[in-house]
Design a protein around this motif. Structure first.
Motif, PDB file in Angstrom:
ATOM      1  N   THR A 156     -24.896  -0.381  15.953  1.00 39.19           N
ATOM      2  CA  THR A 156     -24.107  -0.523  14.731  1.00 39.19           C
ATOM      3  C   THR A 156     -22.721  -1.065  15.056  1.00 39.19           C
ATOM      4  N   GLY A 157     -21.920  -1.181  14.018  1.00 37.84           N
ATOM      5  CA  GLY A 157     -20.546  -1.639  14.186  1.00 37.84           C
ATOM      6  C   GLY A 157     -20.405  -3.094  13.824  1.00 37.84           C
ATOM      7  N   LYS A 158     -19.738  -3.830  14.666  1.00 38.34           N
ATOM      8  CA  LYS A 158     -19.432  -5.234  14.413  1.00 38.34           C
ATOM      9  C   LYS A 158     -20.631  -6.111  14.813  1.00 38.34           C
ATOM     10  N   VAL A 159     -21.757  -5.890  14.101  1.00 38.42           N
ATOM     11  CA  VAL A 159     -22.979  -6.631  14.383  1.00 38.42           C
ATOM     12  C   VAL A 159     -23.433  -7.377  13.135  1.00 38.42           C
ATOM     13  N   LYS A 160     -24.169  -8.451  13.346  1.00 39.44           N
ATOM     14  CA  LYS A 160     -24.721  -9.204  12.223  1.00 39.44           C
ATOM     15  C   LYS A 160     -25.848  -8.428  11.559  1.00 39.44           C
ATOM     16  N   THR A 161     -26.641  -7.730  12.379  1.00 39.86           N
ATOM     17  CA  THR A 161     -27.760  -6.945  11.875  1.00 39.86           C
ATOM     18  C   THR A 161     -27.785  -5.601  12.575  1.00 39.86           C
ATOM     19  N   ALA A 162     -27.628  -4.518  11.808  1.00 40.51           N
ATOM     20  CA  ALA A 162     -27.780  -3.183  12.400  1.00 40.51           C
ATOM     21  C   ALA A 162     -29.221  -3.086  12.891  1.00 40.51           C
ATOM     22  N   LEU A 163     -29.400  -2.459  14.020  1.00 41.11           N
ATOM     23  CA  LEU A 163     -30.700  -2.474  14.677  1.00 41.11           C
ATOM     24  C   LEU A 163     -31.085  -1.070  15.104  1.00 41.11           C
ATOM     25  N   ARG A 164     -32.317  -0.670  14.809  1.00 40.79           N
ATOM     26  CA  ARG A 164     -32.868   0.563  15.363  1.00 40.79           C
ATOM     27  C   ARG A 164     -33.845   0.136  16.443  1.00 40.79           C
ATOM     28  N   PHE A 165     -33.639   0.654  17.650  1.00 39.52           N
ATOM     29  CA  PHE A 165     -34.482   0.312  18.788  1.00 39.52           C
ATOM     30  C   PHE A 165     -35.262   1.549  19.206  1.00 39.52           C
ATOM     31  N   SER A 166     -36.567   1.379  19.392  1.00 40.00           N
ATOM     32  CA  SER A 166     -37.398   2.469  19.915  1.00 40.00           C
ATOM     33  C   SER A 166     -38.102   1.978  21.174  1.00 40.00           C
ATOM     34  N   LEU A 167     -38.568   2.909  21.966  1.00 39.84           N
ATOM     35  CA  LEU A 167     -39.232   2.546  23.223  1.00 39.84           C
ATOM     36  C   LEU A 167     -40.466   1.680  22.998  1.00 39.84           C
ATOM     37  N   GLU A 168     -41.104   1.823  21.856  1.00 37.54           N
ATOM     38  CA  GLU A 168     -42.282   0.996  21.556  1.00 37.54           C
ATOM     39  C   GLU A 168     -41.918  -0.491  21.482  1.00 37.54           C
ATOM     40  N   GLN A 169     -40.673  -0.800  21.153  1.00 37.09           N
ATOM     41  CA  GLN A 169     -40.228  -2.189  21.040  1.00 37.09           C
ATOM     42  C   GLN A 169     -39.890  -2.815  22.389  1.00 37.09           C
ATOM     43  N   ALA A 170     -39.814  -2.028  23.423  1.00 38.11           N
ATOM     44  CA  ALA A 170     -39.385  -2.514  24.735  1.00 38.11           C
ATOM     45  C   ALA A 170     -40.293  -3.612  25.276  1.00 38.11           C
ATOM     46  N   ALA A 171     -41.554  -3.589  24.920  1.00 39.95           N
ATOM     47  CA  ALA A 171     -42.498  -4.594  25.428  1.00 39.95           C
ATOM     48  C   ALA A 171     -42.123  -6.014  24.997  1.00 39.95           C
ATOM     49  N   ALA A 172     -41.332  -6.144  23.947  1.00 43.21           N
ATOM     50  CA  ALA A 172     -40.933  -7.463  23.454  1.00 43.21           C
ATOM     51  C   ALA A 172     -39.788  -8.070  24.271  1.00 43.21           C
ATOM     52  N   TYR A 173     -39.249  -7.315  25.212  1.00 46.58           N
ATOM     53  CA  TYR A 173     -38.104  -7.763  26.004  1.00 46.58           C
ATOM     54  C   TYR A 173     -38.503  -7.967  27.455  1.00 46.58           C
ATOM     55  N   LYS A 174     -37.744  -8.824  28.139  1.00 42.93           N
ATOM     56  CA  LYS A 174     -37.928  -9.039  29.574  1.00 42.93           C
ATOM     57  C   LYS A 174     -37.577  -7.748  30.325  1.00 42.93           C
ATOM     58  N   THR A 175     -38.399  -7.393  31.292  1.00 44.64           N
ATOM     59  CA  THR A 175     -38.191  -6.169  32.069  1.00 44.64           C
ATOM     60  C   THR A 175     -37.485  -6.468  33.389  1.00 44.64           C
ATOM     61  N   VAL A 176     -36.550  -5.616  33.746  1.00 38.98           N
ATOM     62  CA  VAL A 176     -35.849  -5.667  35.030  1.00 38.98           C
ATOM     63  C   VAL A 176     -36.316  -4.459  35.832  1.00 38.98           C
ATOM     64  N   LYS A 177     -36.559  -4.653  37.133  1.00 38.35           N
ATOM     65  CA  LYS A 177     -37.038  -3.557  37.984  1.00 38.35           C
ATOM     66  C   LYS A 177     -36.044  -3.271  39.102  1.00 38.35           C
ATOM     67  N   LEU A 178     -35.872  -1.987  39.399  1.00 34.58           N
ATOM     68  CA  LEU A 178     -35.069  -1.541  40.539  1.00 34.58           C
ATOM     69  C   LEU A 178     -35.927  -0.574  41.337  1.00 34.58           C
ATOM     70  N   ASP A 179     -35.931  -0.724  42.666  1.00 35.40           N
ATOM     71  CA  ASP A 179     -36.721   0.185  43.505  1.00 35.40           C
ATOM     72  C   ASP A 179     -36.193   1.609  43.435  1.00 35.40           C
ATOM     73  N   SER A 180     -34.882   1.752  43.609  1.00 38.34           N
ATOM     74  CA  SER A 180     -34.283   3.085  43.552  1.00 38.34           C
ATOM     75  C   SER A 180     -32.783   2.960  43.297  1.00 38.34           C
ATOM     76  N   LEU A 181     -32.200   4.074  42.882  1.00 36.56           N
ATOM     77  CA  LEU A 181     -30.770   4.115  42.627  1.00 36.56           C
ATOM     78  C   LEU A 181     -30.293   5.542  42.861  1.00 36.56           C
ATOM     79  N   VAL A 182     -29.277   5.667  43.704  1.00 39.82           N
ATOM     80  CA  VAL A 182     -28.679   6.976  43.954  1.00 39.82           C
ATOM     81  C   VAL A 182     -27.633   7.216  42.869  1.00 39.82           C
ATOM     82  N   ILE A 183     -27.692   8.389  42.251  1.00 37.49           N
ATOM     83  CA  ILE A 183     -26.711   8.774  41.241  1.00 37.49           C
ATOM     84  C   ILE A 183     -25.637   9.615  41.926  1.00 37.49           C
TER      85      ILE A 183
END
Length: 164
Positions: free
Chosen positions: A25-52
């Motif tokens: 939301t906010g200063k956007v042209k279209t407010a957007l609700r994103f759910s995990l089911e929609q993730a398949a429509a986007y390019k995926t990035v992979k990381l082997d591991s990440l230390v927090i």
């Protein structure tokens, strides 16, 4: 009594509730609700591991087999509502968790530096879909040194704003 109050303060922080979707939301042209089911429509990035690491650079957790989509891809989908490209340098993005924890990115960080290629909306973690995890939707910034500072679990909303 004082001791009991002190103990209560230590455990008084809100627990992050898992989320299955978030709003842009906010200063956007279209407010957007994103759910995990929609993730398949986007390019995926992979990381082997990440230390927090926390703010003291103490190792807190190791994330493995991470998959996600770029935060900037979600922002592009919503579109920033701005009069001139020159004003993009005044845009900041706030990611808000279900417990109201907030982290901020600038438009330039995400779209004008290599960091933008490492800020992910997590769709899978430890080889499991995010929908099966405790945090569900999360954001992480893999290029940060203290990676835990901008690891937002239970992402609830993304707010696009302009500096006033």
């Amino acid at each position: 009594m004082l001791l009991l109050c002190s103990i209560g303060c230590c455990f008084g922080q809100e627990k992050t509730s898992p989320t299955n979707s978030f709003m842009v939301t906010g200063k956007v042209k279209t407010a957007l609700r994103f759910s995990l089911e929609q993730a398949a429509a986007y390019k995926t990035v992979k990381l082997d591991s990440l230390v927090i690491y926390n703010h003291l650079m103490q190792k807190k957790r190791v994330l493995k087999d991470i998959k996600g989509i770029l935060l900037k891809d979600i922002i592009e989908k919503a579109g920033i509502d701005i009069a001139s490209p020159k004003l993009l340098s005044e845009i900041f993005i706030t990611c808000v968790a279900s417990d109201n924890y907030k982290v901020v990115f600038s438009w330039n960080e995400l779209f004008n530096t290599p960091l933008g290629k490492q800020v992910l909306i997590v769709t899978a973690l430890d080889g499991k879909p995010a929908a099966e995890g405790n945090d569900r939707i999360a954001v992480l910034s893999a290029m940060d040194e203290a990676t835990g500072r901008r690891f937002v679990k239970g992402l609830e909303k993304i707010i696009i704003e302009q500096v006033k």
